[in-house]
Design a protein around this motif. Structure first.
Motif, PDB file in Angstrom:
ATOM      1  N   GLU A  39       0.829  -1.209   0.000  1.00  0.00           N
ATOM      2  CA  GLU A  39       0.000   0.000   0.000  1.00  0.00           C
ATOM      3  C   GLU A  39       0.866   1.262   0.000  1.00  0.00           C
ATOM      4  N   THR A  42       2.920   1.505  -3.383  1.00  0.00           N
ATOM      5  CA  THR A  42       2.057   1.905  -4.495  1.00  0.00           C
ATOM      6  C   THR A  42       1.695   3.381  -4.414  1.00  0.00           C
ATOM      7  N   LYS A  43       1.316   3.820  -3.222  1.00  0.00           N
ATOM      8  CA  LYS A  43       0.912   5.210  -3.066  1.00  0.00           C
ATOM      9  C   LYS A  43       2.086   6.164  -3.345  1.00  0.00           C
TER      10      LYS A  43
END
Length: 59
Positions: A39, A42-43
């Protein structure tokens, strides 16, 4: 569980500070804060920042 910023730029600052001051790896940070490594990766990739293992920071 600690709240992490949802804005990518604020997340970058938050994560790099934590990595610099408290954790020796991204995996250790994610494990301790109970957040998904994918997470975060990716962010931060969405703003063209990628984890550098040797530096232990997103660059």
């Amino acid at each position: 569980m600690e709240m992490i910023p949802s804005d990518p730029v604020m997340l970058l600052s938050y994560v790099n500070l934590k990595l610099r001051d408290y954790y020796d790896s991204l995996a250790a940070l994610c494990d301790d804060l109970d957040i998904g490594e994918a997470e975060i990766v990716t962010k931060l990739a969405s703003i063209d920042y990628h984890y550098d293992k040797e530096r232990n920071q997103f660059v």
